[in-house]
Design an enzyme around this catalytic site. Structure first.
Site: not given
Ligand code: PAF
Length: 279
Positions: A31, A36-37, A150
């Site tokens: 969450g 990026g997500h 990352k």
């Protein structure tokens, strides 16, 4: 977007979906979603007919209870972002279902990956990551799993786990998405104030300096200089390392040929930041 909370329900849905010939892409998250997500969701959307995102703050991968309690939770905003990205399904499992009381804890053989870099500074962390990703993969049975670079070591650990357990899933490791000035996007960045956001740029500067200065031969000095640079700028450094990009074996002497990755983990005030770049 369909939101599913029960494991049996997601299992039934993906089984049907596989029978219907769908390709399933899966993006596991904790969450506090950022671009990026969302880039992982978009990648999955472009390659699959069904994209599933999970949000679950997994307690067993936190080796520090304070870090767990402070982990940002922004579910409403996350749902909005996923809907904007056209994600098909959000899986929100509960701790009761993920960690049944009488379950025997599995131990994952992660070899040296367990004891170096993140493994050394966050004991037990990767066992917790494998435990939850293993459970999620069992429920969702995706064709492709999407992870961000990352968390370089996490990608390697999960790759080992899926290879060892013979999961029929393809792992796609996607580029780190950065803020305009270079800060790697991370859910924990929500805890940075405006001044800290500028100070946090020292991490990527350090990595870029390593990339600029590296030459074949002994690498001790370049690592020491990187640590000094961060310390001088107020960081408490866990590591500044250079490793083989394929195996993550630490490299002390470089032959000028092997592909390398530089990795940093350091505290800015109380916040631990990590980042890496391929050299
Ligand atoms: O990278 C993360 O957010 C987590 O480690 C993951 C892969 C979702 C497992 O909890």
């Amino acid at each position: 977007m369909i939101i599913i909370k029960r494991t049996q329900k997601i299992k039934d849905l993906v089984n049907k979906s596989h029978l219907d010939g769908n390709k399933i892409g899966f993006v596991p998250t904790m969450g506090a979603l950022h671009d990026g997500h969302i880039s992982l969701i978009k990648k999955s959307k472009s390659q699959n007919s069904l994209t599933i995102c999970s949000i679950y703050v997994n307690p067993t991968q936190f080796n520090n209870i304070i870090d767990l309690n402070k982990y940002p939770v922004t579910l409403e905003k996350d749902i909005d972002k996923l809907e904007m990205a056209d994600c098909d399904i959000l899986f929100l499992p509960s701790t009761e279902e993920m960690y049944m009381n009488n379950e025997i804890k599995e131990h994952y053989d992660l070899g040296m990956l367990e004891h170096i870099l993140e493994g050394k500074y966050r004991p037990g962390h990767f066992q917790g990551v494998c435990t939850i990703v293993d459970k999620l993969l069992k429920a969702i049975k995706p064709n492709t799993l999407y992870l961000g670079k990352k968390d370089y070591q996490q990608c390697m650990v999960i790759n080992k786990m899926i290879t060892d357990k013979k999961y029929e899933v393809r792992l796609e490791i996607c580029e780190t998405i950065r803020e305009p000035r270079g800060l790697a996007m991370s859910s924990r960045n929500l805890r940075l104030n405006e001044v800290e956001k500028i100070d946090a740029l020292k991490i990527i500067e350090t990595l870029i300096n390593i990339k600029k200065d590296i030459k074949p031969g002994n690498l001790e000095e370049i690592k020491i200089n990187a640590t000094k640079y961060l310390t001088k700028n107020g960081y408490k450094v866990d590591y500044t390392e250079i490793a083989d990009a394929a195996t993550l074996e630490i490299v002390s002497d470089w032959d000028g040929k092997a592909k390398l990755v530089a990795l940093v983990a350091a505290y800015l005030n109380n916040l631990r930041l990590i980042d890496n770049i391929i050299l």
